[in-house]
Design a protein around this motif. Structure first.
Motif, PDB file in Angstrom:
ATOM      1  N   THR A 108       0.596  -1.758  -0.189  1.00 37.96           N
ATOM      2  CA  THR A 108      -0.158  -0.366  -0.246  1.00 37.96           C
ATOM      3  C   THR A 108       1.040   1.282   0.038  1.00 37.96           C
ATOM      4  O   THR A 108       0.899   2.218  -0.627  1.00 37.96           O
ATOM      5  CB  THR A 108      -0.682   0.212   1.479  1.00 37.96           C
ATOM      6  OG1 THR A 108      -1.589  -1.007   1.400  1.00 37.96           O
ATOM      7  CG2 THR A 108      -1.686   1.447   1.102  1.00 37.96           C
ATOM      8  N   GLU A 109       1.944   1.383   0.983  1.00 32.90           N
ATOM      9  CA  GLU A 109       2.842   2.597   0.840  1.00 32.90           C
ATOM     10  C   GLU A 109       3.556   2.874  -0.485  1.00 32.90           C
ATOM     11  O   GLU A 109       3.729   4.063  -1.355  1.00 32.90           O
ATOM     12  CB  GLU A 109       3.341   1.843   2.352  1.00 32.90           C
ATOM     13  CG  GLU A 109       4.592   3.566   2.111  1.00 32.90           C
ATOM     14  CD  GLU A 109       4.029   4.910   2.950  1.00 32.90           C
ATOM     15  OE1 GLU A 109       4.872   5.771   1.738  1.00 32.90           O
ATOM     16  OE2 GLU A 109       2.854   4.744   2.505  1.00 32.90           O
ATOM     17  N   LEU A 110       4.161   1.252  -1.219  1.00 36.94           N
ATOM     18  CA  LEU A 110       4.594   1.369  -2.669  1.00 36.94           C
ATOM     19  C   LEU A 110       3.465   2.343  -3.007  1.00 36.94           C
ATOM     20  O   LEU A 110       3.835   2.550  -4.326  1.00 36.94           O
ATOM     21  CB  LEU A 110       5.458   0.327  -2.844  1.00 36.94           C
ATOM     22  CG  LEU A 110       5.413   0.074  -4.580  1.00 36.94           C
ATOM     23  CD1 LEU A 110       6.642   1.049  -4.356  1.00 36.94           C
ATOM     24  CD2 LEU A 110       6.101  -1.184  -4.296  1.00 36.94           C
ATOM     25  N   PHE A 111       2.228   1.444  -3.120  1.00 31.21           N
ATOM     26  CA  PHE A 111       0.902   2.036  -3.902  1.00 31.21           C
ATOM     27  C   PHE A 111       1.068   3.655  -4.383  1.00 31.21           C
ATOM     28  O   PHE A 111       1.236   4.512  -5.193  1.00 31.21           O
ATOM     29  CB  PHE A 111      -0.020   1.776  -3.864  1.00 31.21           C
ATOM     30  CG  PHE A 111      -1.242   1.928  -4.850  1.00 31.21           C
ATOM     31  CD1 PHE A 111      -1.912   2.039  -5.964  1.00 31.21           C
ATOM     32  CD2 PHE A 111      -2.667   2.884  -4.098  1.00 31.21           C
ATOM     33  CE1 PHE A 111      -2.730   1.957  -7.029  1.00 31.21           C
ATOM     34  CE2 PHE A 111      -3.357   3.241  -4.193  1.00 31.21           C
ATOM     35  CZ  PHE A 111      -4.290   3.418  -6.349  1.00 31.21           C
ATOM     36  N   ARG A 112       1.468   3.986  -2.427  1.00 27.44           N
ATOM     37  CA  ARG A 112       0.829   5.535  -2.545  1.00 27.44           C
ATOM     38  C   ARG A 112       1.671   6.253  -3.238  1.00 27.44           C
ATOM     39  O   ARG A 112       1.816   7.347  -4.061  1.00 27.44           O
ATOM     40  CB  ARG A 112       1.124   5.392  -1.037  1.00 27.44           C
ATOM     41  CG  ARG A 112      -0.195   5.393  -0.438  1.00 27.44           C
ATOM     42  CD  ARG A 112       0.045   6.049   1.069  1.00 27.44           C
ATOM     43  NE  ARG A 112      -1.823   5.506   2.400  1.00 27.44           N
ATOM     44  CZ  ARG A 112      -0.654   4.696   2.393  1.00 27.44           C
ATOM     45  NH1 ARG A 112       0.510   3.991   2.651  1.00 27.44           N
ATOM     46  NH2 ARG A 112      -2.196   3.887   3.517  1.00 27.44           N
ATOM     47  N   ARG A 113       3.429   5.842  -2.978  1.00 25.31           N
ATOM     48  CA  ARG A 113       4.339   6.490  -3.011  1.00 25.31           C
ATOM     49  C   ARG A 113       4.325   6.523  -5.038  1.00 25.31           C
ATOM     50  O   ARG A 113       4.901   7.874  -5.312  1.00 25.31           O
ATOM     51  CB  ARG A 113       5.537   5.998  -3.068  1.00 25.31           C
ATOM     52  CG  ARG A 113       6.245   5.865  -1.644  1.00 25.31           C
ATOM     53  CD  ARG A 113       7.671   5.460  -1.925  1.00 25.31           C
ATOM     54  NE  ARG A 113       8.082   4.238  -1.911  1.00 25.31           N
ATOM     55  CZ  ARG A 113       7.716   3.186  -1.556  1.00 25.31           C
ATOM     56  NH1 ARG A 113       7.735   3.401   0.301  1.00 25.31           N
ATOM     57  NH2 ARG A 113       8.031   2.260  -1.603  1.00 25.31           N
ATOM     58  N   ASP A 114       3.810   5.794  -6.138  1.00 30.45           N
ATOM     59  CA  ASP A 114       3.721   5.126  -7.001  1.00 30.45           C
ATOM     60  C   ASP A 114       2.132   6.785  -7.636  1.00 30.45           C
ATOM     61  O   ASP A 114       2.804   7.407  -8.548  1.00 30.45           O
ATOM     62  CB  ASP A 114       3.383   3.607  -7.850  1.00 30.45           C
ATOM     63  CG  ASP A 114       4.581   3.378  -7.491  1.00 30.45           C
ATOM     64  OD1 ASP A 114       4.762   3.500  -7.031  1.00 30.45           O
ATOM     65  OD2 ASP A 114       4.422   2.074  -7.280  1.00 30.45           O
ATOM     66  N   MET A 115       1.450   6.757  -7.190  1.00 33.32           N
ATOM     67  CA  MET A 115       0.694   7.545  -7.252  1.00 33.32           C
ATOM     68  C   MET A 115       0.602   8.387  -7.325  1.00 33.32           C
ATOM     69  O   MET A 115       0.932   9.608  -7.795  1.00 33.32           O
ATOM     70  CB  MET A 115      -0.657   7.202  -6.377  1.00 33.32           C
ATOM     71  CG  MET A 115      -1.554   6.018  -6.838  1.00 33.32           C
ATOM     72  SD  MET A 115      -2.387   5.956  -8.370  1.00 33.32           S
ATOM     73  CE  MET A 115      -0.497   4.508  -8.941  1.00 33.32           C
ATOM     74  N   GLU A 116       1.923   9.569  -6.167  1.00 36.98           N
ATOM     75  CA  GLU A 116       2.284  10.723  -6.381  1.00 36.98           C
ATOM     76  C   GLU A 116       2.923  11.067  -6.868  1.00 36.98           C
ATOM     77  O   GLU A 116       3.151  12.039  -7.210  1.00 36.98           O
ATOM     78  CB  GLU A 116       2.810  10.893  -4.338  1.00 36.98           C
ATOM     79  CG  GLU A 116       3.005  12.158  -4.347  1.00 36.98           C
ATOM     80  CD  GLU A 116       3.671  12.257  -2.667  1.00 36.98           C
ATOM     81  OE1 GLU A 116       3.998  12.920  -2.601  1.00 36.98           O
ATOM     82  OE2 GLU A 116       2.647  11.758  -2.020  1.00 36.98           O
ATOM     83  N   ALA A 117       4.057   9.868  -7.033  1.00 30.69           N
ATOM     84  CA  ALA A 117       4.882  10.378  -8.647  1.00 30.69           C
ATOM     85  C   ALA A 117       4.716  10.741  -9.917  1.00 30.69           C
ATOM     86  O   ALA A 117       4.998  11.398 -10.309  1.00 30.69           O
ATOM     87  CB  ALA A 117       5.683   8.727  -8.910  1.00 30.69           C
TER      88      ALA A 117
END
Length: 408
Positions: A108-117
């Motif tokens: 989930t944290e990886l997904f957040r970082r990808d969405m933010e990027a």
């Protein structure tokens, strides 16, 4: 559950058009006209093996819709769930020897970082199913009390026949025939062969506790939610159906969205959504990109190799959101070149910092994107402006940022 940081989005002069989108349930283009506030629910990830380009394509499509609604002057309420307890997640946790909660949190944290990027506008409410166990159990109890559910060996199932009404009929959302439904049910988490069910297609609402699986206490007995009911419950709690749009990938048309719509109608007495909007499938090396096949192109890996997430965004926006397409390295190379040319063009910017009227480019992009979210056409419009040799106005760059999410 926390979402991710909001990108800064310029405010453009004037107002865009109400976007038109393809409604799967009607098989036609419809105006996605909000009733005051645009209410959007998009089905989120099951957090393992995230974030691949199929995910990115889905969330960038609905990011585009949010941007167009806001540009047209509407307030948007956007909700996304996370299926952070489900059979595939538990299986992956067993295979890797990682606690399922740790795996879900990490992915989930990886997904957040990808969405933010990728500069995806975050949902107003990002809701994990594990945060709504009690609400799901309550909803299942209500369905049992109304006669729209029944018990098979402590598991609870939705009764399709009993729940059918003028608000919802099986097939109304997907428009699939029964043979297709049975095939997809077996392929996509259903159990059509289970003895004791009233209809092979009846979906699971509550899974009673199994040895070695997580479970929660409830008046139904210890267990955990079925898949489709979680989205119906979260949508009811945070958005109050009917939604303006219920969205997700095309592989969710059946059974997930079909039965989420049925559960919601049975629970609320109103249709789940005015429009059901779905994105196309992304392939790689000739096969649909999927976790089961392992042919994933992950956003985090592309970011690590490329260093500029704008190029990844351009790869996706160059495809029409509801078309199936195949990722190739050539597409990324083309996107990098396009970005380089656009960035050089942007250095010649002229005009007022806050223009009073929309530019010609802004109006053309608005019209193209309002017509079924044609980001691919909008990119070509920008390409033509760049190739014309004229210097960009500040309003042009603002429009590219606000509508396409590409900051130059």
């Amino acid at each position: 559950m926390k979402s991710w940081n909001q990108p800064e989005v310029p405010r453009l002069p004037g107002a865009g058009e109400v976007p038109r989108v393809w409604n799967t349930a009607s098989g036609s283009l419809v105006d996605a006209t909000p009733d005051g506030t645009a209410r959007l629910y998009v089905c989120g990830i099951t957090p393992y093996d995230t974030t691949h380009l199929g995910h990115a394509a889905t969330y960038l499509a609905f990011d585009t819709l949010v941007r167009l609604w806001r540009d047209a002057g509407f307030t948007v309420e956007y909700v996304q769930n996370s299926t952070d307890v489900d059979d595939p997640l538990l299986q992956r946790a067993r295979e890797t020897g990682v606690d399922w909660r740790e795996l879900a949190a990490e992915q989930t944290e990886l997904f957040r970082r990808d969405m933010e990027a990728l500069r995806v506008i975050p949902p107003d409410h990002y809701v994990a199913v594990t945060e709504r166990i009690a609400q799901v159990a309550d909803a299942v109890e209500r369905l049992l009390e109304s006669g729209a559910a029944y018990v098979v060996e402590n598991d609870v199932y939705f009764d399709i026949a009993a729940a059918s009404s003028t608000l919802w009929q099986l097939g109304a959302e997907s428009r699939y025939d029964r043979e297709t439904m049975l095939r997809y049910s077996a392929e996509r988490g259903g159990d059509p062969q289970r003895p004791g069910k009233r209809d092979p297609l009846d979906p699971l609402l509550w899974r009673a506790e199994r040895p070695g699986e997580p479970s929660w206490p409830s008046p139904l007995g210890p267990g955990r939610p079925g898949w489709h009911i979680e989205c119906a419950v979260i949508a009811e709690e945070f958005l109050s159906p009917p939604l303006t749009v219920n969205g997700g990938g095309g592989d969710l048309i059946f059974p997930h969205h079909e039965f989420s719509a049925g559960h919601a109608a049975a629970l609320t007495g109103v249709p789940l959504a005015s429009a059901f909007v779905h994105t196309g499938m992304v392939a790689y090396h000739g096969e649909k990109m999927s976790k089961s096949l392992g042919n994933l192109v992950r956003v985090s890996e592309l970011r690590a190799d490329n260093g500029d997430a704008r190029a990844i965004r351009l790869v996706v926006l160059a495809q029409h959101y509801r078309s199936d397409w195949e990722y190739t390295e050539e597409l990324l190379a083309h996107a990098r070149h396009r970005l380089e040319v656009w960035a050089h063009w942007a250095t010649r910017v002229t005009g007022a910092e806050h223009p009073d009227a929309p530019t010609v480019l802004t109006s053309a992009m608005r019209a193209a994107m309002a017509d079924d979210l044609h980001t691919d056409t909008a990119l070509e419009i920008v390409d033509s402006a760049v190739a014309s040799g004229r210097a960009p106005e500040r309003g042009d760059l603002d429009a590219i940022d606000a509508l396409l999410g590409i900051r130059l």
